[in-house]
Design a protein around this motif. Structure first.
Motif, PDB file in Angstrom:
ATOM      1  N   ALA A  51      26.681  42.993  35.782  1.00 15.94           N
ATOM      2  CA  ALA A  51      27.354  42.206  34.746  1.00 15.94           C
ATOM      3  C   ALA A  51      28.735  42.783  34.436  1.00 15.94           C
ATOM      4  CB  ALA A  51      26.501  42.161  33.486  1.00 15.94           C
TER       5      ALA A  51
ATOM      6  N   ALA B  74      31.034  42.193  37.482  1.00 14.55           N
ATOM      7  CA  ALA B  74      31.419  40.778  37.551  1.00 14.55           C
ATOM      8  C   ALA B  74      32.561  40.495  36.580  1.00 14.55           C
ATOM      9  CB  ALA B  74      30.216  39.888  37.235  1.00 14.55           C
ATOM     10  N   ALA B  75      32.466  41.037  35.368  1.00 14.47           N
ATOM     11  CA  ALA B  75      33.531  40.830  34.382  1.00 14.47           C
ATOM     12  C   ALA B  75      34.836  41.472  34.852  1.00 14.47           C
ATOM     13  CB  ALA B  75      33.105  41.400  33.039  1.00 14.47           C
TER      14      ALA B  75
ATOM     15  N   SER C  58      31.574  35.326  37.956  1.00 12.48           N
ATOM     16  CA  SER C  58      30.345  35.319  37.162  1.00 12.48           C
ATOM     17  C   SER C  58      29.315  36.233  37.831  1.00 12.48           C
ATOM     18  CB  SER C  58      29.791  33.904  37.034  1.00 12.48           C
ATOM     19  OG  SER C  58      29.296  33.462  38.275  1.00 12.48           O
ATOM     20  N   THR C  59      28.347  36.663  37.063  1.00 10.22           N
ATOM     21  CA  THR C  59      27.302  37.542  37.593  1.00 10.22           C
ATOM     22  C   THR C  59      26.515  36.824  38.682  1.00 10.22           C
ATOM     23  OG1 THR C  59      27.152  38.551  35.415  1.00 10.22           O
ATOM     24  CG2 THR C  59      25.391  39.055  36.946  1.00 10.22           C
ATOM     25  N   ARG C  60      26.315  35.525  38.512  1.00 10.51           N
ATOM     26  CA  ARG C  60      25.585  34.739  39.504  1.00 10.51           C
ATOM     27  C   ARG C  60      26.318  34.747  40.846  1.00 10.51           C
ATOM     28  NH1 ARG C  60      26.142  29.703  41.199  1.00 10.51           N
ATOM     29  NH2 ARG C  60      27.624  29.176  39.573  1.00 10.51           N
TER      30      ARG C  60
END
Length: 188
Positions: free
Chosen positions: A29, A32-33, A38-40
């Protein structure tokens, strides 16, 4: 993205590096940021390139590790409601992840991530080196400077905050009202 760097870099990356399983890691997470996806999307890229992420580059947290991380890090509170367990990436895994994502933001941010890991490693090495040097000096000068060495050790130790008591505290010197007791009459 402002001024060529991701907006997430306003908060130091070092604060997002965790110590799990005797390794310094960053969670999916947070990466990703930092990498601007996105985390997905990040997890899909990992799944497509699974052979690039061996055990020493990435691992999945256990349920107890996930709970521990959520309680320690406030910014990870949304993970509490996630049904899946997060991935943890070591320094090498974070670099590999940037090459897999291959976005301009990820490539640029990977430099900042590497620098954060290096700074953290330098700070830890300095602290260990200082402790080792202090032990050498203590052995050399034995009892002469015991008080000085003890004082230096206290300064090196992380500060401990006094625990606040829980509950309601009365801070008045004496009550400004009369207490009526059963069986006794006041004034009469």
């Amino acid at each position: 993205m402002r001024g060529g760097t991701p907006a997430i870099l306003a908060k130091p990356i070092e604060t997002r590096i965790l110590f799990l399983r005797d390794q310094r890691v960053m969670l999916d997470a947070d990466l990703a940021a930092i990498y601007g996806v996105s985390t997905r999307v990040l997890n899909q890229a990992v799944k497509r390139n699974r052979d690039r992420f061996p055990e020493d580059f990435m691992f999945r947290l256990t349920e107890t590790e996930k709970e521990k991380v959520i309680t320690v890090c406030d910014h990870l509170r949304p993970l509490r409601f996630s049904p899946s367990l997060p991935h943890a990436f070591t320094e090498h895994g974070a670099i590999m992840l940037a090459s897999v994502l291959n976005t301009p933001t990820a490539v640029q941010a990977s430099v900042h991530v590497v620098r954060a890991f290096v700074r953290l490693r330098e700070v830890l090495a300095t602290h260990k080196g200082l402790a080792r040097r202090l032990e050498e000096l203590e052995k050399k000068y034995d009892g002469q400077f015991k008080v000085v060495f003890d004082a230096i050790r206290q300064l090196m130790a992380p500060p401990t905050k006094p625990r606040r008591s829980i509950g309601f505290r009365v801070e008045e010197a004496r009550p400004r009202y009369r207490v009526r007791r059963l069986g006794r009459r006041i004034g009469g």
